[in-house]
Design an enzyme around this catalytic site. Sequence first.
Site, mmCIF file in Angstrom:
data_model
loop_
_atom_site.group_PDB
_atom_site.id
_atom_site.type_symbol
_atom_site.label_atom_id
_atom_site.label_comp_id
_atom_site.label_asym_id
_atom_site.label_seq_id
_atom_site.Cartn_x
_atom_site.Cartn_y
_atom_site.Cartn_z
ATOM 1 N N LYS A 113 -34.915 17.403 -24.527
ATOM 2 C CA LYS A 113 -34.931 16.003 -24.061
ATOM 3 C C LYS A 113 -34.705 15.031 -25.220
ATOM 4 C CE LYS A 113 -38.323 12.512 -22.811
ATOM 5 N NZ LYS A 113 -38.625 12.037 -24.155
ATOM 6 N N ASN A 114 -35.462 15.207 -26.308
ATOM 7 C CA ASN A 114 -35.390 14.200 -27.370
ATOM 8 C C ASN A 114 -34.066 14.240 -28.134
ATOM 9 O OD1 ASN A 114 -37.798 13.123 -26.628
ATOM 10 N ND2 ASN A 114 -38.989 13.970 -28.342
ATOM 11 N N ARG A 132 -37.766 4.749 -23.326
ATOM 12 C CA ARG A 132 -37.880 4.287 -24.701
ATOM 13 C C ARG A 132 -36.580 4.537 -25.466
ATOM 14 N NH1 ARG A 132 -40.952 2.316 -28.599
ATOM 15 N NH2 ARG A 132 -40.936 3.283 -30.640
ATOM 16 N N CYS A 152 -43.297 5.916 -22.342
ATOM 17 C CA CYS A 152 -44.714 6.241 -22.160
ATOM 18 C C CYS A 152 -45.597 5.287 -22.956
ATOM 19 C CB CYS A 152 -44.989 7.661 -22.656
ATOM 20 S SG CYS A 152 -44.271 8.929 -21.609
ATOM 21 N N ARG A 212 -46.000 0.849 -29.987
ATOM 22 C CA ARG A 212 -44.859 1.634 -30.479
ATOM 23 C C ARG A 212 -43.777 0.669 -30.968
ATOM 24 N NH1 ARG A 212 -43.400 6.272 -26.211
ATOM 25 N NH2 ARG A 212 -42.536 7.291 -28.045
ATOM 26 N N PRO A 213 -43.956 0.160 -32.183
ATOM 27 C CA PRO A 213 -43.018 -0.841 -32.701
ATOM 28 C C PRO A 213 -41.633 -0.238 -32.974
ATOM 29 C CG PRO A 213 -44.575 -0.175 -34.405
ATOM 30 C CD PRO A 213 -45.007 0.516 -33.147
ATOM 31 N N ILE A 214 -40.619 -1.120 -33.078
ATOM 32 C CA ILE A 214 -39.287 -0.648 -33.483
ATOM 33 C C ILE A 214 -38.795 -1.422 -34.711
ATOM 34 C CG2 ILE A 214 -38.544 0.261 -31.228
ATOM 35 C CD1 ILE A 214 -36.926 -2.368 -30.900
ATOM 36 N N ASP A 215 -39.777 -1.913 -35.500
ATOM 37 C CA ASP A 215 -39.414 -2.722 -36.668
ATOM 38 C C ASP A 215 -38.521 -1.971 -37.659
ATOM 39 O OD1 ASP A 215 -41.961 -1.276 -36.854
ATOM 40 O OD2 ASP A 215 -42.010 -1.970 -38.925
ATOM 41 N N LEU A 216 -38.729 -0.655 -37.789
ATOM 42 C CA LEU A 216 -37.938 0.103 -38.776
ATOM 43 C C LEU A 216 -36.473 0.188 -38.357
ATOM 44 C CD1 LEU A 216 -40.483 3.009 -39.361
ATOM 45 C CD2 LEU A 216 -40.000 1.123 -40.930
ATOM 46 N N ASP A 225 -46.194 15.549 -29.676
ATOM 47 C CA ASP A 225 -45.846 15.809 -28.270
ATOM 48 C C ASP A 225 -46.474 17.105 -27.740
ATOM 49 O OD1 ASP A 225 -44.396 13.533 -28.190
ATOM 50 O OD2 ASP A 225 -42.434 14.467 -28.196
ATOM 51 N N ILE A 277 -50.127 10.548 -35.535
ATOM 52 C CA ILE A 277 -48.927 9.751 -35.215
ATOM 53 C C ILE A 277 -49.293 8.671 -34.188
ATOM 54 C CG2 ILE A 277 -46.487 9.846 -34.501
ATOM 55 C CD1 ILE A 277 -46.767 11.927 -36.564
ATOM 56 N N ARG A 295 -39.493 13.028 -15.954
ATOM 57 C CA ARG A 295 -38.645 12.452 -16.997
ATOM 58 C C ARG A 295 -38.315 13.464 -18.077
ATOM 59 N NH1 ARG A 295 -41.246 7.890 -19.949
ATOM 60 N NH2 ARG A 295 -39.624 8.670 -21.316
HETATM 61 C C1 UD1 Z 1 -40.028 10.231 -30.971
HETATM 62 C C2 UD1 Z 1 -40.056 11.063 -29.710
HETATM 63 C C3 UD1 Z 1 -41.467 11.177 -29.158
HETATM 64 C C4 UD1 Z 1 -42.423 11.636 -30.254
HETATM 65 C C5 UD1 Z 1 -42.286 10.794 -31.506
HETATM 66 C C6 UD1 Z 1 -43.093 11.314 -32.674
HETATM 67 C C7 UD1 Z 1 -37.897 10.610 -28.780
HETATM 68 C C8 UD1 Z 1 -37.094 9.988 -27.696
HETATM 69 N N1 UD1 Z 1 -39.206 10.436 -28.730
HETATM 70 O O1 UD1 Z 1 -40.440 8.914 -30.590
HETATM 71 O O2 UD1 Z 1 -41.427 12.096 -28.087
HETATM 72 O O3 UD1 Z 1 -43.739 11.558 -29.758
HETATM 73 O O4 UD1 Z 1 -40.917 10.767 -31.930
HETATM 74 O O5 UD1 Z 1 -42.688 12.607 -32.999
HETATM 75 O O6 UD1 Z 1 -37.367 11.289 -29.639
HETATM 76 N N2 UD1 Z 1 -43.089 3.495 -36.023
HETATM 77 C C9 UD1 Z 1 -43.180 2.249 -36.578
HETATM 78 N N3 UD1 Z 1 -42.061 1.442 -36.558
HETATM 79 C C10 UD1 Z 1 -40.887 1.858 -35.989
HETATM 80 C C11 UD1 Z 1 -40.810 3.135 -35.433
HETATM 81 C C12 UD1 Z 1 -41.937 3.940 -35.452
HETATM 82 O O7 UD1 Z 1 -44.216 1.862 -37.092
HETATM 83 O O8 UD1 Z 1 -39.918 1.086 -36.027
HETATM 84 C C13 UD1 Z 1 -44.290 4.381 -36.024
HETATM 85 C C14 UD1 Z 1 -44.749 4.733 -34.609
HETATM 86 O O9 UD1 Z 1 -45.612 3.752 -34.080
HETATM 87 C C15 UD1 Z 1 -45.421 6.063 -34.832
HETATM 88 C C16 UD1 Z 1 -44.594 6.688 -35.965
HETATM 89 O O10 UD1 Z 1 -43.888 5.624 -36.580
HETATM 90 O O11 UD1 Z 1 -46.740 5.892 -35.280
HETATM 91 C C17 UD1 Z 1 -43.594 7.721 -35.498
HETATM 92 O O12 UD1 Z 1 -42.829 7.203 -34.437
HETATM 93 P P1 UD1 Z 1 -41.339 7.654 -34.152
HETATM 94 O O13 UD1 Z 1 -41.058 8.940 -34.874
HETATM 95 O O14 UD1 Z 1 -40.417 6.532 -34.398
HETATM 96 O O15 UD1 Z 1 -41.366 7.903 -32.591
HETATM 97 P P2 UD1 Z 1 -40.181 7.732 -31.597
HETATM 98 O O16 UD1 Z 1 -38.884 7.979 -32.295
HETATM 99 O O17 UD1 Z 1 -40.298 6.493 -30.808
#
Ligand code: UD1
Length: 419
Positions: A22-23, A92, A116, A121-125, A306, A328, A398
């Site tokens: 899936k991922n 997401r 979920c 779950r920020p996307i700042d990075l 996961d 995480i 999903r």
């Molecule tokens: C992906 C997986 C999800 C898995 C997660 C962690 C997909 C579609 N989803 O989610 O199933 O649980 O990896 O292995 O592949 N973070 C920030 N800023 C950001 C992005 C992330 O602070 O911009 C933090 C998150 O809050 C979290 C950590 O970084 O604590 C890891 O998150 P991330 O690896 O980005 O998760 P996803 O890619 O969303």
Amino acid sequence: MRKIIINGGKLLKGEVAVSGAKNSVVALIPAIILADDVVTLDGVPAISDVDSLIDIIELMGGSVKRDGETLEIDPRGVKDMPMPFGKINSLRASYYFYGSLLGRYGRAIVGLPGGCDLGPRPIDLHLKAFEAMGASISYETDAMRLATDGQPLHGAHIYMDTVSVGATINTMIAAAKAKGRTIIENAAREPEIIDVATLLNNMGAHIRGAGTDIITIDGVEKLHGTRHQVIPDRIEAGTYIAMAAAIGQGIRVTNVLYEHLESFIAKLEEMGVRMTVEEDAIFVEKQDNLKAVTVRTSPYPGLATDLQQPITPLLLKAEGRGSIIDTIYEKRVNHVPELARMGADISVLGGQIVYQGPNKLVGAPVKATDLRAGAALVIAGLMAQGQTEITSIEYILRGYSNIIEKLTALGADIQLLEA
Ligand code: UD1
């Protein structure tokens, strides 16, 4: 409202095949819109996240043919149009369209990602990386606008403050056609990142180092069509292995890449789970005398967050006291009250999950509050005496391909009801 009904306590036996990841696939599909020709994916799982992504591609003007596990995507008709609402908000991984639309058109208006609820779950990075490559960001109601000043994105040196799967993949996608070299430091190393890099390279991209913490992308002008086999889903594999250890009488989980699951398998061995690693399968014996352990999740190659929820019902069967620490997503504990409703001695204490076993679970009405919590409840329902009714099962569908059919073939009494 659909629900899953399980009459638990049946002994399960046989073979179950893992589907494509899936991922991976949720990133591969958006990445394909960078190509100038048809791209074919094999091993695509039958999950609703894929249905949503196909709808999005078609809505954008691309054409998609689906034949079983094969998906043929022709992205040539994809138009540069705003995608603020609808399907885009349902998952997401729609954030990968930021990277691919920016890479193709230098602009994107895309709704905020759903998915979920695992706490914040920020996307700042992701956004910092796009800005470093020359995009500017503004917000509209429920959507984000990303745009360059008419120039294509340019290469940049990016250091990820936190190891992030999504930000690493999104930066790779955006950088594939950027002008010049992009270097990602402190990149995530998950197998799905290698899978996306493999697809992009087979489309003509120049990406090196995927699977390590430094990835280098030399942008190219054009990407072409190709054919790609999606890697097996290590999370689905881990879920079935945990289920087999909890309730199986000898179950072979096939289409498994052991190397993707080493830390998880090591944890099961620490509990006393007996299993045999075969060429592309894992055979799990009937278990007894399991012991409680501490589970701590961390980025790959550590134990996947996961898999924390799917392993929980198995932990409940073990003797003694143990804990789960999710480094995480600390708030990934939605399964705990539901398992307690089924009679488990489990609670959340000071940011950790603590449990005491062994537990005998009893069937109950429970709610799947997120995808992996749902998987945990399915396993718990199979272990429990009596009937378990799981609601909000859309989350489960999903991410788990043909889960009802796969479990029925192993001897489970499980049904999906359209209420
Ligand atoms: C992906 C997986 C999800 C898995 C997660 C962690 C997909 C579609 N989803 O989610 O199933 O649980 O990896 O292995 O592949 N973070 C920030 N800023 C950001 C992005 C992330 O602070 O911009 C933090 C998150 O809050 C979290 C950590 O970084 O604590 C890891 O998150 P991330 O690896 O980005 O998760 P996803 O890619 O969303």
